[in-house]
Write an enzyme that holds these catalytic residues in place. Structure first.
Site, PDB file in Angstrom:
ATOM      1  N   GLU A 283      -2.241   4.390 104.600  1.00 18.39           N
ATOM      2  CA  GLU A 283      -0.984   4.667 105.289  1.00 18.39           C
ATOM      3  C   GLU A 283      -0.703   3.616 106.370  1.00 18.39           C
ATOM      4  O   GLU A 283       0.443   3.369 106.717  1.00 18.39           O
ATOM      5  CB  GLU A 283      -1.056   6.060 105.929  1.00 18.39           C
ATOM      6  N   HIS A 304     -22.104   5.812  87.077  1.00 16.92           N
ATOM      7  CA  HIS A 304     -22.067   6.214  85.671  1.00 16.92           C
ATOM      8  C   HIS A 304     -20.636   6.388  85.182  1.00 16.92           C
ATOM      9  O   HIS A 304     -20.401   6.899  84.095  1.00 16.92           O
ATOM     10  CB  HIS A 304     -22.872   7.507  85.494  1.00 16.92           C
ATOM     11  N   LYS A 418       9.587  13.313  99.906  1.00 18.51           N
ATOM     12  CA  LYS A 418      10.008  14.564 100.559  1.00 18.51           C
ATOM     13  C   LYS A 418      11.497  14.792 100.347  1.00 18.51           C
ATOM     14  O   LYS A 418      11.922  15.890  99.996  1.00 18.51           O
ATOM     15  CB  LYS A 418       9.739  14.492 102.071  1.00 18.51           C
TER      16      LYS A 418
HETATM   17  O1  PA5 Z   1      -0.749  10.633 109.045  1.00 20.72           O
HETATM   18  C1  PA5 Z   1       0.297  11.232 108.953  1.00 20.72           C
HETATM   19  O2  PA5 Z   1       1.212  11.063 109.741  1.00 20.72           O
HETATM   20  C2  PA5 Z   1       0.523  12.253 107.850  1.00 20.72           C
HETATM   21  O3  PA5 Z   1      -0.533  12.298 106.953  1.00 20.72           O
HETATM   22  C3  PA5 Z   1       0.668  13.609 108.473  1.00 20.72           C
HETATM   23  O4  PA5 Z   1      -0.491  13.934 109.179  1.00 20.72           O
HETATM   24  C4  PA5 Z   1       0.956  14.674 107.433  1.00 20.72           C
HETATM   25  O5  PA5 Z   1       2.131  14.365 106.740  1.00 20.72           O
HETATM   26  C5  PA5 Z   1       1.112  16.042 108.080  1.00 20.72           C
HETATM   27  O6  PA5 Z   1       2.111  15.999 109.039  1.00 20.72           O
HETATM   28  P1  PA5 Z   1       2.258  17.150 110.099  1.00 20.72           P
HETATM   29  O7  PA5 Z   1       1.049  17.172 110.928  1.00 20.72           O
HETATM   30  O8  PA5 Z   1       3.487  16.803 110.875  1.00 20.72           O
HETATM   31  O9  PA5 Z   1       2.429  18.446 109.336  1.00 20.72           O
END
Ligand code: PA5
Length: 441
Positions: A283, A304, A418
């Protein structure tokens, strides 16, 4: 955490590492001067010393209450609001945590997907058992955990009544805003705050990770101590700084066409840590059509399955191997007088030594086969080492992202699915997008 460079010789010269030193120091400078892109999300940088000590006490108290009154803790969250806690519990306790004899609650995870089967099975597991819930969402609006929370809130209210449920629901969310915060205030749930300046994937050392980790019986103060030591040590100059050198090496290898980093571990307790690593780096770096692809394998199991590809497939891979020096327990192999399996040559041998030989044999084979191997030595699976390792990777990721030339703290690409999902589910406001998508489906 100690960086071993022995198995990258032939791939990365001392000269190229020296050349990368300037860029790495510039990247670290951006981070410490808080002048780089995404600088509004640097709350994690001094968190190991600046964290709210009163809140940590509240976390410990809440964990004690949950331990006393619950057989099961349901942790609801996704992505950065899920992976860190689970990774910690599996690393520090065991991937078999729920099956072990213990005096702490079982811990299950919900809201990290949308499978109806999983949810039904979890509800079945909860039948006849005392439950607490920790719902975690920074935004407070993420669909997956919101859906799961609706289900478990109803279950708790039915089982314990509104007042009983109130004393068993813990919300970890934004300090002031978001649907979850409003709901928690309205219902009177105990809340823990996620600071504005700490993104999800950097939040494991906040209440996001620490409350579930404390419920599993781990010493969260020791975790913070390990992170604090890392914070100090990893300010060292490039030559003495393994974190900076790791960030530099990743980028040197990337520029040589090694576009995939495989995180390798030799203990199943690291499998979820590798998932956490994948989110952290994926990310942070995967944007603007660039970025090292973070993958993971667990050896010897995956030798394996994936071993063949790594040894002889496309040469676009480098491996980063986590070498945990001290196993938690020993297992000595016994003599078998019949020796029908011809394994008596291993009599008296510690299983950890057999594992070590698998590691040494694999590192030699893979590096000889054209796969550079970076080795990161970790002392043990203690809370201290875990805290140190988390901070090491967080800082390495930030520095590596800056060397790559991206903002390591945003995730604009996550929104695309989303929006499509909302449109396809007929969410009000998404009508036009829905029409366009339906034509394409
Ligand atoms: O790293 C990030 O920003 C995402 O993985 C969020 O943690 C994830 O989408 C969950 O978001 P939230 O904590 O707002 O529910």
């Amino acid at each position: 955490m100690k960086l071993v460079k022995k198995y990258i010789h032939g791939f990365v010269s001392e000269e190229s590492l020296r050349t990368m030193k300037t860029q790495t120091e510039a990247a670290a400078g951006l981070l410490h001067s808080r002048t780089g892109p995404g600088n509004e999300f640097l709350g994690w940088l001094d968190l190991p010393v600046s964290y709210d000590k009163d809140e940590l006490e509240r976390i410990k108290n809440a964990a004690e209450r949950i331990k006393k009154n619950s057989d099961v803790l349901i942790v609801i969250g996704i992505g950065g609001s899920y992976l860190g806690a689970r990774a910690a519990i599996e690393f520090l306790k065991s991937p078999l945590y729920n099956n072990l004899k213990k005096d702490t609650p079982d811990i299950y995870y919900a809201g990290n997907g949308i499978s109806p089967e999983y949810l039904n099975e979890l509800l079945e597991i909860c039948e006849g058992r005392n439950i607490s819930v920790n719902v975690i969402s920074k935004s407070g609006t993420t669909t997956e955990p919101a859906l799961a929370f609706r289900v478990f809130k109803k279950l708790l209210e039915k089982k314990y009544g509104a007042d009983g449920a109130r004393s068993r629901i813990y919300c970890t969310t934004d300090k002031v805003k978001g649907t979850l915060k409003e709901l928690a205030d309205e219902k009177g749930y105990e809340t823990f705050a996620i600071a504005d300046d700490i993104g999800g994937r950097y939040s494991v050392l906040t209440a996001v990770g620490l409350l579930p980790i404390a419920v599993s019986g781990c010493d969260v103060s020791e975790i913070m101590r390990g992170a604090a030591v890392a914070m100090e040590e990893l300010k060292a100059p490039f030559e003495q700084n393994d974190c900076y050198q790791y960030a530099a090496l990743r980028n040197i290898l990337y520029r040589c066409g090694k576009h995939t980093e495989i995180m390798v571990s030799y203990d199943p307790a690291f499998v979820l840590m590798a998932e956490w690593y994948k989110q952290l780096f994926g990310e942070s770096e995967g944007k603007e059509n660039k970025g090292i692809f973070p993958a993971a394998v667990n050896f010897s199991a995956d030798l394996h399955s994936m071993g063949q590809y790594i040894q002889e497939g496309l040469r676009i891979i480098f491996e980063t191997v986590i070498d945990i020096k001290k196993p938690k327990t020993d297992f000595f192999l016994e003599d078998d007088p019949e020796n029908l399996d011809s394994l008596n040559f291993l009599t008296g041998q510690n299983m950890s030594e057999v594992n070590r030989k698998a590691f040494e044999g694999t590192v030699l084979a893979h590096s000889q086969g054209g796969v550079p191997n970076i080795v990161l030595e970790l002392e043990d699976r203690s809370e201290y080492s875990f805290g140190y390792m988390v901070y090491f990777f967080e800082k390495a990721c930030a520095v590596s992202g800056y060397i790559l030339g991206v903002n390591p703290f945003n995730q604009p690409g996550v929104e695309a699915y989303k929006n499509n999902m909302f449109a396809l589910l007929n969410k009000p406001g998404y009508e036009k997008q829905r029409e366009e998508l339906l034509k394409r489906l």
